[in-house]
Design a protein around this motif. Structure first.
Motif, PDB file in Angstrom:
ATOM      1  N   PRO A  16       0.933  -1.291   0.279  1.00  0.00           N
ATOM      2  CA  PRO A  16      -0.424  -0.227   0.481  1.00  0.00           C
ATOM      3  C   PRO A  16       0.835   1.087   0.292  1.00  0.00           C
ATOM      4  O   PRO A  16       1.762   1.368   0.611  1.00  0.00           O
ATOM      5  N   PRO A  17       0.577   2.162  -0.207  1.00  0.00           N
ATOM      6  CA  PRO A  17       0.701   3.393  -0.428  1.00  0.00           C
ATOM      7  C   PRO A  17       1.019   4.684   0.795  1.00  0.00           C
ATOM      8  O   PRO A  17       0.612   6.021   0.393  1.00  0.00           O
ATOM      9  N   ASP A  18       0.414   3.735   1.636  1.00  0.00           N
ATOM     10  CA  ASP A  18       0.594   4.437   3.104  1.00  0.00           C
ATOM     11  C   ASP A  18       2.003   6.414   3.262  1.00  0.00           C
ATOM     12  O   ASP A  18       1.531   6.900   3.727  1.00  0.00           O
ATOM     13  N   HIS A  19       3.213   5.638   2.843  1.00  0.00           N
ATOM     14  CA  HIS A  19       4.061   6.116   2.939  1.00  0.00           C
ATOM     15  C   HIS A  19       4.720   6.947   1.524  1.00  0.00           C
ATOM     16  O   HIS A  19       5.627   7.711   1.160  1.00  0.00           O
ATOM     17  N   PHE A  20       4.064   6.975   0.106  1.00  0.00           N
ATOM     18  CA  PHE A  20       3.840   7.185  -1.059  1.00  0.00           C
ATOM     19  C   PHE A  20       4.037   8.970  -0.877  1.00  0.00           C
ATOM     20  O   PHE A  20       3.867   9.803  -0.500  1.00  0.00           O
ATOM     21  N   GLY A  21       5.158   8.772  -2.036  1.00  0.00           N
ATOM     22  CA  GLY A  21       5.126  10.215  -2.198  1.00  0.00           C
ATOM     23  C   GLY A  21       6.873  10.798  -2.769  1.00  0.00           C
ATOM     24  O   GLY A  21       7.370   9.686  -3.324  1.00  0.00           O
ATOM     25  N   VAL A  22       6.987  11.529  -4.282  1.00  0.00           N
ATOM     26  CA  VAL A  22       8.383  12.211  -4.006  1.00  0.00           C
ATOM     27  C   VAL A  22       8.970  12.919  -3.688  1.00  0.00           C
ATOM     28  O   VAL A  22       8.836  14.445  -4.120  1.00  0.00           O
ATOM     29  N   GLN A  23       9.955  12.521  -3.137  1.00  0.00           N
ATOM     30  CA  GLN A  23      11.066  13.228  -2.059  1.00  0.00           C
ATOM     31  C   GLN A  23      11.938  12.803  -2.465  1.00  0.00           C
ATOM     32  O   GLN A  23      12.270  13.588  -2.286  1.00  0.00           O
ATOM     33  N   TYR A  24      12.403  12.759  -3.839  1.00  0.00           N
ATOM     34  CA  TYR A  24      13.721  12.920  -4.506  1.00  0.00           C
ATOM     35  C   TYR A  24      13.604  11.898  -5.849  1.00  0.00           C
ATOM     36  O   TYR A  24      12.298  12.116  -6.477  1.00  0.00           O
ATOM     37  N   ALA A  25      14.520  12.726  -6.685  1.00  0.00           N
ATOM     38  CA  ALA A  25      14.623  12.375  -8.297  1.00  0.00           C
ATOM     39  C   ALA A  25      15.772  11.640  -8.456  1.00  0.00           C
ATOM     40  O   ALA A  25      16.393  11.653  -9.451  1.00  0.00           O
ATOM     41  N   ILE A  26      15.150   9.841  -8.625  1.00  0.00           N
ATOM     42  CA  ILE A  26      16.374   9.795  -9.560  1.00  0.00           C
ATOM     43  C   ILE A  26      15.572   8.519 -10.598  1.00  0.00           C
ATOM     44  O   ILE A  26      15.644   7.782 -11.537  1.00  0.00           O
ATOM     45  N   ASN A  27      14.665   8.998 -11.212  1.00  0.00           N
ATOM     46  CA  ASN A  27      14.432   9.166 -12.856  1.00  0.00           C
ATOM     47  C   ASN A  27      13.374  10.693 -13.514  1.00  0.00           C
ATOM     48  O   ASN A  27      13.041  11.201 -12.536  1.00  0.00           O
ATOM     49  N   ASP A  31       9.878  14.641  -9.661  1.00  0.00           N
ATOM     50  CA  ASP A  31       9.920  16.130  -8.982  1.00  0.00           C
ATOM     51  C   ASP A  31       9.931  16.471  -7.977  1.00  0.00           C
ATOM     52  O   ASP A  31       7.833  16.256  -8.142  1.00  0.00           O
ATOM     53  N   PRO A  32      10.259  16.679  -6.751  1.00  0.00           N
ATOM     54  CA  PRO A  32      10.086  17.142  -5.414  1.00  0.00           C
ATOM     55  C   PRO A  32       9.471  17.838  -5.402  1.00  0.00           C
ATOM     56  O   PRO A  32       8.117  18.265  -4.346  1.00  0.00           O
ATOM     57  N   GLY A  33       9.430  19.181  -6.431  1.00  0.00           N
ATOM     58  CA  GLY A  33       8.821  20.673  -6.539  1.00  0.00           C
ATOM     59  C   GLY A  33       7.019  20.307  -6.498  1.00  0.00           C
ATOM     60  O   GLY A  33       6.548  21.314  -7.022  1.00  0.00           O
ATOM     61  N   ARG A  34       6.773  19.120  -7.561  1.00  0.00           N
ATOM     62  CA  ARG A  34       5.199  19.359  -8.024  1.00  0.00           C
ATOM     63  C   ARG A  34       4.460  18.125  -7.160  1.00  0.00           C
ATOM     64  O   ARG A  34       5.173  17.269  -6.510  1.00  0.00           O
TER      65      ARG A  34
END
Length: 296
Positions: A16-27, A31-34
């Motif tokens: 489950p995406p309980d802690h899902f988010g874009v916290q860094y950029a590895i692809n 975009d952590p700013g999006r």
């Protein structure tokens, strides 16, 4: 119109995406700013899970862990064939902590043998089985040097495919196995040599266009007849229907912000876990599997 093979009941591992988010950029998608709508991402993930269950498949879950937002993409956790498990070794340090957690899950659920890949090997994201061989992506995440280990461990030939477009950093973002003998893929994601290999091995396959590839239309889940794919890949859905497949559209735009789609969210276990008490695996079973060859 070619008739697809009958659907095959599968078992899928999801997280489950309980802690899902874009916290860094590895692809390139990250975009952590999006802003990411976490609530909508959870809704989309649950809808995907329910679709798979309604199609008659078994869905099992591994617990999410805070600080590892990409655990939701379980396809990268391991490669599983005939009960054998080769757990991923990630290229990016941001995902390295997932390996031990997934290895523990497989052992606790009775899989054997279970081993951790020695080389950089990003699981089913880069390893798809078709026609008695393992199609293995490399060049962006998984190392080509890991193919020999993969072939030896599973006792199957490995066909290495070089990925060249950073947007399609895993094989399962650019290629989907529809049944044992038919695939669909995006030609622009592969090197010229790999494209020749694909066209030689699978001459009747569906080649997706740029528009459908750009919305992760190839990141699809097929049981031989029903194909779960992003709702935005409308052209690809029409072409699948023309071939006798049943496209099942799902919304995944929030997950795509991290470079994920339907297939990224499931690890194909093929059969359900036994839930029996795991048996310790001898060291020789974890490291050597003779009698295989590698085609790279």
């Amino acid at each position: 119109m070619r008739m697809p093979t009958p659907p095959i009941s599968r078992a899928y591992l999801m997280c489950p995406p309980d802690h899902f988010g874009v916290q860094y950029a590895i692809n390139p998608w990250m975009d952590p700013g999006r802003p990411v709508d976490s609530e909508r991402a959870g809704t989309q993930w649950r809808e995907l899970r329910e679709v798979l269950k309604e199609l008659g498949h078994v869905v099992v879950q591994a617990p999410a862990r805070r600080g590892l937002p990409d655990m939701v993409f379980t396809a990268n956790a391991a490669t599983v064939i005939d009960g054998r498990v080769l757990v991923a070794t990630f290229r990016c340090p941001q995902r390295a902590g997932e390996s031990a957690l997934f290895e523990h899950w497989f052992r606790e659920n009775g899989y054997q043998p279970v081993a951790r890949a020695r080389g950089v090997n990003e699981g089913q994201g880069d390893h798809l089985v078709a026609n008695g061989m393992i199609l293995a992506g490399h060049g962006l995440r998984t190392d080509s040097s890991s193919h020999e280990e993969t072939s030896s461990y599973f006792g199957l030939p490995v066909v290495g495919l070089t990925l060249t477009d950073p947007r399609f950093f895993h094989l399962d973002t650019a290629l989907a196995v529809l049944n044992e003998r038919e695939i669909m893929y995006y030609p622009g994601a592969f090197s010229p040599q790999s494209l020749r290999v694909l066209r030689s091995l699978f001459p009747d396959s569906l080649e997706a266009d740029d528009a459908d590839a750009a919305v992760f239309g190839l990141n699809a889940i097929s049981d031989g007849r029903r194909v779960v794919l992003p709702a935005a890949a409308t052209g690809l859905a029409q072409r699948l229907a023309q071939r006798g497949f049943e496209p099942i559209p799902v919304e995944v735009e929030e997950l795509l912000k991290a470079g994920g789609g339907p297939k990224c969210c499931v690890l194909d276990l093929r059969t359900p876990p036994t839930t029996r008490t795991p048996v310790p695996v001898p060291q020789t079973e974890q490291t050597e599997w003779p009698g295989a060859r590698s085609v790279i």
